[in-house]
Each structure stands twice: as structure tokens, then as C-alpha cells.
Write an enzyme that holds these catalytic residues in place. Structure first.
Site, PDB file in Angstrom:
ATOM      1  CB  THR A  13      -0.951   0.022   1.209  1.00 25.79           C
ATOM      2  OG1 THR A  13      -0.190   0.148   2.420  1.00 25.79           O
ATOM      3  CG2 THR A  13      -1.787  -1.243   1.262  1.00 25.79           C
ATOM      4  N   GLY A  14       0.338   2.326  -0.555  1.00 23.68           N
ATOM      5  CA  GLY A  14       1.091   3.575  -0.611  1.00 23.68           C
ATOM      6  C   GLY A  14       2.421   3.398  -1.308  1.00 23.68           C
ATOM      7  CB  SER A  15       3.576   0.813  -3.286  1.00 21.21           C
ATOM      8  OG  SER A  15       2.353   0.409  -3.882  1.00 21.21           O
ATOM      9  N   GLY A  20       7.586   2.663  -0.055  1.00 23.17           N
ATOM     10  CA  GLY A  20       6.640   1.703  -0.609  1.00 23.17           C
ATOM     11  C   GLY A  20       7.043   1.232  -1.993  1.00 23.17           C
ATOM     12  CE1 TYR A 149       4.300   8.945  10.711  1.00 25.64           C
ATOM     13  CE2 TYR A 149       6.112   9.229  12.259  1.00 25.64           C
ATOM     14  CZ  TYR A 149       5.589   8.649  11.122  1.00 25.64           C
ATOM     15  OH  TYR A 149       6.362   7.774  10.382  1.00 25.64           O
TER      16      TYR A 149
END
Length: 258
Positions: A13-15, A20, A149
């Protein structure tokens, strides 16, 4: 030692960039058929063009329940899932309202919760699987400039540990990875004022580490490939006895012995 992921399918994911993308590239080079993910078709298409080979991608916002459902409908099964999608926003605690906390929680934590719920049972049925969570050294070394975060990354480590216990004895391993400061696109954006003043990205990154992560033994940010190497190993059969672990690629930033 040779990592061979031939015949394995992997979601990262988020790649479309950064850590990623480096993980997706590393998994593909090891023989896996990789599925990448980003929020826009343009970024997904550009990343696929860089990867080449049999990789495919989906432009879906996985920070929402609807996005997770859409992905699972398109891709119902994986051997390897790398929960890399994440956001960060330097912001003082007293300026971070509920919306900031909620966005970090949804993207950094609930995306992984939803994908674990969707993909782990099938991995267990087949008797093999790997699920990874990209946490951060900030999970333990909470950064004062973005407490929201750090808290979300502590949750990722806890989630991975709990899921590893839940999957005990199934042949499925679950681990988290703790990168330190890493020269990704996001960090490059954060250091833009320094690079605009004439410093190279590497110089600006090293200065950031010295000022904000003085416990670092590496004294520089990691590269995305240095983080990806750990992920590819953990995704492989070679890491079959490693589960429930939080593995550090933090350059020695976390100041305790584990």
C-alpha cells in the site's frame, strides 16, 4: 542466501513512491507478482511504468472503509501484504486538532486493521502468509513536533504484535518495521527549505538527523532501499521464525537495547 518469492502475490500500500515503491521493486525482483497502490491513476501508472513486468496497480484511497472494500473486491487474496501507507505532518500538539488526529488514525492505523481483517484469514487457511506494518522509530521515540504521528505508529507496533499472537501456529507471520529518518519524497518535501538554500538533500538530511535525532548512530538518514531490504527479507520464507517482532532500521536512533 537467496530470497525467492516466485509464485507469491504481494500487495504494497502507498507504493507509488518512496519506501513503498522500493519495497514493491524489491519484492518483484525476488519473483513476486506485485500489486501497487496510490491515490491517483497518474501516479499508479507512472510507478507501473517504472516497475515493468507483471505488476499491476489500483488507484484507491485506502484511508477509508469504502476504499478498503473496493480493493478487497478487486483483489481478494494475497500471500504478502505490506501496510506501508502512511502520512505525517509536523505540527505542535496544541495546534493539532481532532481532524489531524483522526486523519492520522484512519490512514496510519485503520488501513492496516481493515486489510488484516480481510486478508489474514485466507492466509491462515492456506497455511502461509506474511503481513508487515511500516511503523517508525517514532513509535518509541515520540517526536515532540508531531506527537499525533508517533502515537499512530505506536499503535501499528501494538497491532502487529497482537495479530502475530492471533495468527500463532497458522504459518502466517506478522511483524512491524521501524525505519528511522529516511530519504523519501515526503522527507525531501519537509527539507525543501534547506535544499532551496543550497544544501544537497543528503546534507540537509544529515543536518536534520543531527539536530532532531541526536541519538542516531548512523548520523544520516537511511535510503529507501535500505528499509526495503528488511521488508523483502521479512516477506520471504527465510524469515519463517520471525513473528511478533518490531525490527529496527533506524540507524541506532532508539536508545535502548532490543
Amino acid at each position: 542466501m537467496k530470497i525467492d518469492l516466485s509464485g507469491k502475490s504481494a500487495l504494497v500500500t502507498g507504493s507509488t513512491g518512496g519506501i513503498g515503491f522500493a519495497i514493491a521493486r524489491g519484492l518483484q525482483e525476488a519473483g513476486a507478482v506485485v500489486v501497487i497502490n496510490g491515490r491517483t491513476e497518474a501516479k499508479v501508472d507512472a510507478a507501473l511504468a517504472q516497475l515493468g513486468g507483471p505488476a499491476r496497480g489500483h488507484a484507491i484511497d485506502l484511508g477509508t472503509p469504502e476504499g478498503a472494500k473496493e480493493l478487497v473486491a478487486r483483489e481478494p487474496s494475497f500471500d504478502i501484504v505490506v501496510n506501508n501507507l502512511g502520512i505525517f505532518q509536523p505540527l505542535d500538539f496544541f495546534d493539532a486538532d481532532d481532524a489531524v488526529w483522526e486523519s492520522h488514525w484512519q490512514v496510519n492505523v485503520m488501513t492496516g486493521v481493515r486489510l488484516a481483517r480481510a486478508y489474514l484469514p485466507d492466509m491462515a487457511t492456506r497455511g502461509w502468509g506474511r503481513m508487515l506494518f511500516l511503523a517508525s522509530e517514532s513509535a518509541f521515540n515520540i517526536p515532540v513536533e508531531m506527537i499525533h504521528y508517533g502515537v499512530s505508529k505506536t499503535a501499528d507496533v501494538s497491532l502487529a504484535r497482537g495479530l502475530a499472537k492471533r495468527m500463532a501456529g497458522t504459518g502466517v507471520t506478522v511483524n512491524s518495521i521501524l525505519p528511522g529518518p529516511t530519504l523519501s519524497e515526503g522527507v525531501a518535501e519537509m527539507l525543501k527549505s534547506e535544499t532551496a538554500a543550497g544544501k544537497s538533500l543528503e546534507e540537509a538530511g544529515a543536518a536534520f538527523v543531527r539536530e532532531h535525532r541526536p541519538s542516531s548512530l548512523l548520523r544520516r538518514p537511511a535510503t529507501v532501499d535500505e528499509v526495503a531490504n528488511m521488508a523483502v527479507y521479512l516477506a520471504s520464507p527465510l524469515a519463517s521464525a520471525t513473528t511478533g517482532a518490531a525490527l529496527r532500521v533506524d540507524g541506532g536512533t532508539i536508545d535502548f537495547i532490543t
